[in-house]
Design an enzyme around this catalytic site. Structure first.
Site, PDB file in Angstrom:
ATOM      1  N   TYR A 175       5.789 -10.581   2.476  1.00 38.67           N
ATOM      2  CA  TYR A 175       6.389 -11.267   3.620  1.00 38.67           C
ATOM      3  C   TYR A 175       6.938 -12.636   3.222  1.00 38.67           C
ATOM      4  O   TYR A 175       8.085 -12.974   3.527  1.00 38.67           O
ATOM      5  CB  TYR A 175       5.320 -11.406   4.698  1.00 38.67           C
TER       6      TYR A 175
ATOM      7  N   GLN B 195      12.489 -10.427   8.904  1.00 39.48           N
ATOM      8  CA  GLN B 195      11.330  -9.777   8.317  1.00 39.48           C
ATOM      9  C   GLN B 195      10.352  -9.284   9.380  1.00 39.48           C
ATOM     10  O   GLN B 195       9.731  -8.242   9.219  1.00 39.48           O
ATOM     11  CB  GLN B 195      10.610 -10.733   7.363  1.00 39.48           C
ATOM     12  N   GLU B 196      10.223 -10.022  10.464  1.00 43.12           N
ATOM     13  CA  GLU B 196       9.266  -9.657  11.509  1.00 43.12           C
ATOM     14  C   GLU B 196       9.694  -8.397  12.254  1.00 43.12           C
ATOM     15  O   GLU B 196       8.919  -7.454  12.382  1.00 43.12           O
ATOM     16  CB  GLU B 196       9.116 -10.808  12.515  1.00 43.12           C
ATOM     17  N   THR B 197      10.908  -8.397  12.807  1.00 46.02           N
ATOM     18  CA  THR B 197      11.304  -7.320  13.726  1.00 46.02           C
ATOM     19  C   THR B 197      12.683  -6.743  13.467  1.00 46.02           C
ATOM     20  O   THR B 197      13.111  -5.852  14.205  1.00 46.02           O
ATOM     21  CB  THR B 197      11.301  -7.838  15.169  1.00 46.02           C
TER      22      THR B 197
END
Length: 691
Positions: A645, A538-540
């Protein structure tokens, strides 16, 4: 790839241009092999020249790229022509369209050109070009087009009203369209008031005042006061009896609610500001929305009061068409916050009936969101009568859960588990054929996107890539995703694989690059590797080179201040801040920090994910209030980004748990925990040092 050419912009003048053109011509034999070119660096320089509006540099770069027949020539030409679009003529633009027909830059330039034609008031050229606009994703351009249709004598009232109401900022096209529709009596004063109300509710007072400027002078002046100083306006205009006065009082109380919910409640009580029932209902619903965002226990009650002002039968139509006017009802966002607040704090006897009413009042598009499908199904099941009389309603609830249970998203997993379906990853699709892979490898748009990626022009690459995916079927999408994965662009790979509808390739949607490093770092920190994989996805999307606008860097997007804090806590020497982007170091820092917030929040993975995204102080506040089902807590997170998120990290982690151990089904509820509420009185004190 050749290193980018530096210092080019100041030197790109005629003598150097001749040398560059010669260099480009010499590079021609190598282009067929799709290898790095001496001109690659010029693409980067041209992009910088476009940012600086350096026309001379752009003209020189365009000539050299054309001579060298570089694959990214259309982008350099686009930047060049865009820089002087204000002086361009139709013939030059049409020639650009013809050279790059079917490409992303052709349609992007068309967007820019249509806006320029609108500024020029060249209605004939605009009317001719607009039907060729394939993306059609610019609201101002749509307003220009509707204005030309209005000038041609066509009735565009409904489409114009919808476009104007949906306008977010003050743009010339939609404002001119609205002015024309008001002047021709196509829009009524009620239409204007509703536009102002929608704008104020969306925290866009400028757009509201622009709309009110279409009314007679007195109403326009009073409307500006209602927006600029709503408390003062309400004191001065409380007893105004006219329809206009009622509209402006509603406008003022909605504006006031955005900054001071308690003051808005005081103004609405006890006589609902002498508004008509549908107006008062809107006022209370807006107050409820603002209270819900603040997680106030009163929010559900405000919505209940709003619904109580409307007759129970046909509430869906009444919310959409209050007082018989052709106006929308409460916005989907207001209704969504009503559902969230009701789930969080309404008394049990009122909870599910109110959820049902609010979801049923949403637009058809919003109702298809899996979140509202899921909660509506729960409400149907909970309000069904006992015995045979409730069988039909329970069956409908089951059908709705079944409709969303086929994927691996957050609510799909919850629906499947509620239905008692065995949790399992979907079967892999048939392998891609050589022909399918070759078609992706030779697709011009995908190829240009890959070259843009190599030059670190990721924004342009993403737009070129996404445009190229338009109209592709599942097999073509899988081939494109595989191409991106083969090039280690996990971001494009995942995002492309997620577009398929019939064929689901878990391997492409949930890849595991850096698998050994991630697993080792997670275990060293005392974390479940699946949670770390889910968070990084999810972050990168596993792209270590990405850096956020606020400075977060690396696979786990660690902030510099967090890196310093964690390095000190774990005894990691921190003499070189650039190490924050090194995958191994970043994983060590990110997993250590995630473990810190997980421990601080009692081992709750959803709260830890929220803390990782929004800071640990916020989930500490968000857990205060009633103890609620974890899915309800997650749905009530006030920040849109963090809410999305948390749900995605939890869903990702469930999938990765199964990928890492095929004996473990991708279940979600056990990972979420049963409920979230205030910290236990005898529990550990919060670690307020955590950044």
């Amino acid at each position: 790839m050749t290193a980018p050419m530096t210092g080019l912009n100041p030197l790109l003048r005629t003598p150097l241009l001749a040398a560059l053109v010669a260099l480009a011509a010499a590079a021609l034999p190598q282009r067929a092999a799709a290898q790095a070119s001496p001109l690659d660096g010029m693409v980067v320089e041209a992009r910088e020249a476009a940012r600086k509006r350096d026309r001379a540099a752009l003209a020189a770069a365009r000539a050299a790229m054309q001579a060298g027949q570089h694959p990214l020539t259309p982008w350099v030409e686009y930047w060049d022509l865009s820089s002087r679009l204000g002086e361009a003529q139709v013939a030059e633009v049409e020639a650009f369209y013809e050279r790059w027909a079917g490409s992303y830059v052709e349609d992007r330039l068309r967007n820019d050109w249509l806006k320029e034609l609108g500024r020029r008031r060249d209605w004939a050229a605009l009317a001719k070009d607009y039907p060729r606009f394939r993306m059609n994703d610019d609201r101002e351009v749509s307003c220009w087009w509707l204005f030309t249709e209005h000038l041609a004598g066509k009735d565009v009232t409904d489409a114009a009203r919808a476009a104007w109401w949906a306008q977010r900022d003050n743009d010339d096209g939609c404002n001119l369209l609205a002015t024309a529709m008001v002047d021709s009596k196509r829009f009524s004063a009620d239409d204007v008031y509703r536009k102002a109300l929608l704008s104020v509710e969306a925290q866009r007072p400028g757009a509201a005042k622009t709309a009110l400027g279409l009314l007679p002078n007195v109403a326009s002046r009073d409307g500006a006061e209602a927006i600029d100083n709503p408390a003062r306006y309400l004191k001065r205009r409380l007893l105004g009896p006219s329809h206009a006065a009622q509209e402006l009082r509603l406008l003022a109380v909605v504006r006031l609610a955005g900054s001071d919910v308690d003051a808005a409640v005081a103004e609405m009580s006890p006589n609902d500001l002498l508004l008509r029932p549908a107006q008062a209902a809107w006022g209370w619903a807006t107050i409820g929305r603002q209270a819900a965002v603040k997680l106030s226990a009163d929010a559900a009650g405000h919505y209940r009061r709003a619904l109580g002002l409307l007759p129970q039968p046909g509430v869906r139509e009444l919310l959409r068409h209050a007082d018989g006017s052709r106006t929308p009802g409460w916005t989907d966002e207001t209704l969504a916050w009503g559902v969230r607040a009701t789930l969080r704090s309404a008394p049990p006897a009122q909870r599910w009936p109110q959820v049902l009413r609010l979801v049923d009042a949403m637009s058809a598009t919003e109702q298809r969101d899996p979140a509202w499908t899921y909660w509506r199904a729960r409400a149907l099941a909970a309000t069904a009568r006992e015995g045979a009389e409730g069988d039909a309603q329970r069956a409908e609830a089951r059908r709705q859960l079944e409709a969303i249970a086929g994927s691996l998203s957050f609510y799909a997993k919850l629906a499947a588990e509620d239905l008692g379906q065995p949790a399992a990853l979907p079967p892999a699709p048939a392998p891609l054929s050589a022909a399918e892979r070759q078609a992706a490898a030779t697709h011009p748009g995908l190829g240009r996107a890959m070259q843009l990626v190599q030059l670190n022009l990721r924004d342009e690459a993403r737009r070129e890539w996404n445009f190229s995916l338009r109209g592709m079927g599942d097999r073509e999408l899988l081939a494109a995703a595989q191409l991106a994965c083969d090039r280690s662009d996990w971001q494009l790979c995942i995002n492309t694989a997620e577009r398929t509808r019939g064929e689901f390739d878990t391997r492409l949607r949930y890849p595991m690059p850096f698998a050994e490093d991630i697993t080792d770092a997670a275990k060293a920190a005392g974390l479940e590797p699946a949670l770390v994989f889910g968070l990084i996805r999810q972050e990168t999307r596993f792209m270590p080179q990405l850096k956020s606008s606020v400075g977060a860097a690396g696979l786990m997007q660690v902030m510099p201040s967090t890196a310093r804090y964690v390095a000190k806590k774990i005894g990691l020497p921190w003499t070189n801040p650039a190490l924050i982007s090194d995958p191994a170091t970043n994983l060590k820092l990110g997993t250590a920090y995630l473990k810190m917030v997980l421990d601080d929040l009692g081992g709750s993975q959803p709260m830890a994910a929220a803390a990782y995204n929004a800071g640990p102080g916020r989930p500490r506040r968000w857990r205060e209030g009633p103890t609620v089902e974890t899915a309800v807590w997650a749905e009530n997170i006030p920040f849109n980004e963090t809410r999305d998120y948390v749900k995605k990290v939890m869903s990702n982690a469930a999938v990765y748990a199964s990928l890492l151990d095929d004996r473990q089904p991708p279940q979600l509820r056990a990972r979420l925990g049963a409920s979230i509420g205030p910290r236990e009185a005898n529990g550990n004190s919060p670690n307020t040092e955590l950044p």
